[in-house]
Design an enzyme around this catalytic site. Structure first.
Site, mmCIF file in Angstrom:
data_model
loop_
_atom_site.group_PDB
_atom_site.id
_atom_site.type_symbol
_atom_site.label_atom_id
_atom_site.label_comp_id
_atom_site.label_asym_id
_atom_site.label_seq_id
_atom_site.Cartn_x
_atom_site.Cartn_y
_atom_site.Cartn_z
ATOM 1 N N PRO A 41 -3.474 83.782 -29.551
ATOM 2 C CA PRO A 41 -4.198 83.028 -30.583
ATOM 3 C C PRO A 41 -3.288 82.225 -31.502
ATOM 4 O O PRO A 41 -3.729 81.273 -32.160
ATOM 5 C CB PRO A 41 -4.905 84.135 -31.387
ATOM 6 C CG PRO A 41 -4.077 85.353 -31.175
ATOM 7 C CD PRO A 41 -3.537 85.237 -29.770
ATOM 8 N N GLY A 84 4.024 107.229 -32.042
ATOM 9 C CA GLY A 84 4.373 107.332 -33.467
ATOM 10 C C GLY A 84 3.144 107.069 -34.321
ATOM 11 O O GLY A 84 2.027 107.493 -34.003
ATOM 12 N N LYS A 85 3.349 106.309 -35.388
ATOM 13 C CA LYS A 85 2.253 106.095 -36.344
ATOM 14 C C LYS A 85 1.120 105.232 -35.788
ATOM 15 O O LYS A 85 0.060 105.126 -36.392
ATOM 16 C CB LYS A 85 2.808 105.469 -37.617
ATOM 17 C CG LYS A 85 3.699 106.429 -38.399
ATOM 18 C CD LYS A 85 4.133 105.806 -39.702
ATOM 19 C CE LYS A 85 5.064 106.754 -40.448
ATOM 20 N NZ LYS A 85 5.782 106.070 -41.522
ATOM 21 N N TYR A 86 1.350 104.591 -34.653
ATOM 22 C CA TYR A 86 0.291 103.754 -34.073
ATOM 23 C C TYR A 86 -0.913 104.579 -33.622
ATOM 24 O O TYR A 86 -1.954 104.027 -33.303
ATOM 25 C CB TYR A 86 0.833 102.926 -32.902
ATOM 26 C CG TYR A 86 1.531 101.652 -33.338
ATOM 27 C CD1 TYR A 86 2.683 101.705 -34.105
ATOM 28 C CD2 TYR A 86 1.055 100.396 -32.980
ATOM 29 C CE1 TYR A 86 3.342 100.551 -34.509
ATOM 30 C CE2 TYR A 86 1.695 99.231 -33.376
ATOM 31 C CZ TYR A 86 2.841 99.316 -34.145
ATOM 32 O OH TYR A 86 3.471 98.169 -34.535
ATOM 33 N N GLU A 122 6.661 90.729 -23.480
ATOM 34 C CA GLU A 122 5.805 89.537 -23.599
ATOM 35 C C GLU A 122 6.541 88.300 -23.059
ATOM 36 O O GLU A 122 5.938 87.430 -22.425
ATOM 37 C CB GLU A 122 5.391 89.327 -25.053
ATOM 38 C CG GLU A 122 4.433 88.170 -25.258
ATOM 39 C CD GLU A 122 3.906 88.106 -26.676
ATOM 40 O OE1 GLU A 122 2.896 88.754 -26.966
ATOM 41 O OE2 GLU A 122 4.521 87.392 -27.501
HETATM 42 C C1 UD2 Z 1 3.190 91.340 -29.968
HETATM 43 C C2 UD2 Z 1 2.267 91.591 -28.808
HETATM 44 C C3 UD2 Z 1 2.612 92.928 -28.182
HETATM 45 C C4 UD2 Z 1 4.062 92.912 -27.699
HETATM 46 C C5 UD2 Z 1 4.975 92.541 -28.862
HETATM 47 C C6 UD2 Z 1 6.386 92.228 -28.391
HETATM 48 C C7 UD2 Z 1 0.020 90.613 -28.961
HETATM 49 C C8 UD2 Z 1 -1.204 90.570 -29.776
HETATM 50 N N1 UD2 Z 1 0.913 91.562 -29.325
HETATM 51 O O1 UD2 Z 1 2.716 92.253 -30.951
HETATM 52 O O2 UD2 Z 1 1.778 93.226 -27.095
HETATM 53 O O3 UD2 Z 1 4.187 92.011 -26.632
HETATM 54 O O4 UD2 Z 1 4.548 91.378 -29.538
HETATM 55 O O5 UD2 Z 1 7.104 93.351 -28.202
HETATM 56 O O6 UD2 Z 1 0.164 89.903 -28.022
HETATM 57 N N2 UD2 Z 1 3.489 100.524 -30.032
HETATM 58 C C9 UD2 Z 1 3.369 101.880 -30.376
HETATM 59 N N3 UD2 Z 1 4.204 102.389 -31.322
HETATM 60 C C10 UD2 Z 1 5.142 101.638 -31.966
HETATM 61 C C11 UD2 Z 1 5.250 100.280 -31.625
HETATM 62 C C12 UD2 Z 1 4.404 99.747 -30.652
HETATM 63 O O7 UD2 Z 1 2.530 102.590 -29.813
HETATM 64 O O8 UD2 Z 1 5.838 102.174 -32.840
HETATM 65 C C13 UD2 Z 1 2.600 99.972 -28.971
HETATM 66 C C14 UD2 Z 1 1.178 99.809 -29.488
HETATM 67 O O9 UD2 Z 1 0.280 99.977 -28.414
HETATM 68 C C15 UD2 Z 1 1.164 98.369 -29.968
HETATM 69 C C16 UD2 Z 1 2.066 97.709 -28.918
HETATM 70 O O10 UD2 Z 1 3.052 98.679 -28.589
HETATM 71 O O11 UD2 Z 1 -0.151 97.848 -29.982
HETATM 72 C C17 UD2 Z 1 2.738 96.415 -29.351
HETATM 73 O O12 UD2 Z 1 3.491 96.607 -30.534
HETATM 74 P P1 UD2 Z 1 3.169 95.813 -31.868
HETATM 75 O O13 UD2 Z 1 1.701 95.779 -32.071
HETATM 76 O O14 UD2 Z 1 3.985 96.356 -32.984
HETATM 77 O O15 UD2 Z 1 3.701 94.387 -31.475
HETATM 78 P P2 UD2 Z 1 3.339 92.974 -32.157
HETATM 79 O O16 UD2 Z 1 2.309 93.119 -33.196
HETATM 80 O O17 UD2 Z 1 4.599 92.291 -32.565
#
Ligand code: UD2
Length: 355
Positions: free
Chosen positions: A235, A125-127, A304
């Site tokens: 972190p 998606g937008k990522y 996670e």
């Molecule tokens: C945390 C974790 C992440 C994951 C999540 C729980 C860290 C720094 N980040 O980040 O790894 O464990 O919690 O689910 O530890 N993605 C897409 N498209 C989307 C949504 C996600 O490609 O629409 C992928 C992308 O690679 C992204 C990853 O999934 O980096 C994790 O998603 P996030 O960054 O939205 O999750 P976040 O920030 O809550």
């Protein structure tokens, strides 16, 4: 007394020479064929069969045999070093901080092993908007000078940016379906990583790191991070009491960690290690996640949470400090001398398919 006639040569010396040559070849080669069918695990994911590998045999090249220049490096000390942080876990795994390792020495040990490192990154998606910076900065800082294969999983393959890569490094794009739930995108990564290892990587890759795309490299991430099972300390929680860690707290979930238990809180956004170790982790987290889903439970932080349960049972053999996954919005604490990889500031409402 042994006399060296032609019969002795044929019967004793020749076989001995062959066995010796085979031994030297096997002990020097850093790669070996994996038999995933032999890797079984208990319900918790603890390997029933101990994974042994000579990758842990660290041989400093004998410079006299290679060329005339000796690698000069600072004398190691056991009384002077970092005192502001803990550099070893209670199970004696190193915790990697700036100032605890010598990059040139480590690179000189790993270079002759001719290792290949895979990195997986999901841009669904937008990522996809984060991918260019991720790839560009990986070129500058992630295992520079080593063979690196970056696997990008995306539902928008046409939007994958062109990034110039050094010799020995390549980008492989794999299409994946999109999803209406970010939780599912995040959680399905374990299944895709498991399949990638089984179907594509098993005989040509030594190590693998699985990384979040909404992040950039700012400084070296290299051979110091190599190990069997490698975890990165989150972190957000490393100064907290473990009662505050966001582990899954419902006993019905297979990701459950009870109050008073657990070691550290690890990131879902960066983990890795030897191929067969990461395979076991991905396979276990996937099957526990799916078994939970059948019972209508989704762990607090999806994969996670399962990863944290797994790493509690299967202690990581190397732990990377929060230098290896910081967050741009956080002020640097004094013990963070270098930020190597960091999550960018993002507005979840703008980029996720659901909030
Ligand atoms: C945390 C974790 C992440 C994951 C999540 C729980 C860290 C720094 N980040 O980040 O790894 O464990 O919690 O689910 O530890 N993605 C897409 N498209 C989307 C949504 C996600 O490609 O629409 C992928 C992308 O690679 C992204 C990853 O999934 O980096 C994790 O998603 P996030 O960054 O939205 O999750 P976040 O920030 O809550």
């Amino acid at each position: 007394m042994l006399t060296c006639n032609s019969k002795t040569v044929t019967l004793i010396l020749l076989p001995a020479l062959l066995v010796g040559t085979l031994y030297v070849y096997l002990s020097r080669s850093s790669r070996f064929v994996l038999d995933f069918n032999k890797l079984t695990h208990s319900e918790d994911g603890s390997p029933a069969e101990v994974i042994m590998t000579h990758v842990f045999h660290l041989v400093a090249p004998d410079q006299r045999l290679v060329d005339t220049s000796h690698l000069q490096y600072k004398q190691p000390s056991i009384v002077n070093g970092r005192t502001d942080v803990v550099t070893v876990a209670p199970w004696l795994a190193p915790i990697v901080w700036e100032g605890t390792f010598n990059p040139a020495l480590l690179d000189s040990i790993y270079k002759p092993k001719n290792i290949t490192i895979a990195a997986t990154v999901f841009a669904v998606g937008k990522y996809i908007m984060f991918l260019k910076k991720f790839l560009k900065t990986a070129e500058d800082h992630f295992f520079v000078g080593f063979k690196v294969h970056v696997y990008v999983f995306t539902d928008r393959p046409k939007e994958v940016p062109q990034v110039e890569m050094a010799a020995g490094r390549k980008l492989i794009v794999r299409p994946v379906p999109s999803s209406k739930r970010w939780q599912e995108i995040s959680a399905r990564r374990m299944e895709i990583i498991q399949t990638l290892i089984e179907e594509e990587l098993r005989n040509g890759t030594d190590y693998i790191f699985c990384l979040d795309v909404d992040s950039e490299f700012h400084d070296r991430w290299g051979t110091e991070s190599l190990g069997g099972l490698v975890a990165v300390i989150h972190p957000g929680y490393y100064r907290d009491d473990r009662s505050r860690f966001p582990y899954e707290r419902r006993p019905q979930s297979r990701a459950y960690v009870a109050a008073g238990e657990g070691d550290f809180y690890y990131c879902g956004g960066a983990f890795g290690g030897l191929l067969q170790e990461v395979h076991l982790l991905a396979k276990t987290c996937r099957s526990n996640f799916e078994a939970d889903a059948k019972e209508g439970i989704e762990a607090a932080w999806q994969e996670e949470s399962h990863l944290n349960r797994y790493m509690w049972i299967n202690k990581p053999s190397k732990i990377l400090s929060p230098e290896y996954l910081w967050q741009d919005f956080k002020a640097r604490n004094p013990e963070i001398h270098i930020v190597r990889f960091s999550g960018v500031v993002k507005n979840y409402a703008d980029i996720r398919p659901n909030v």
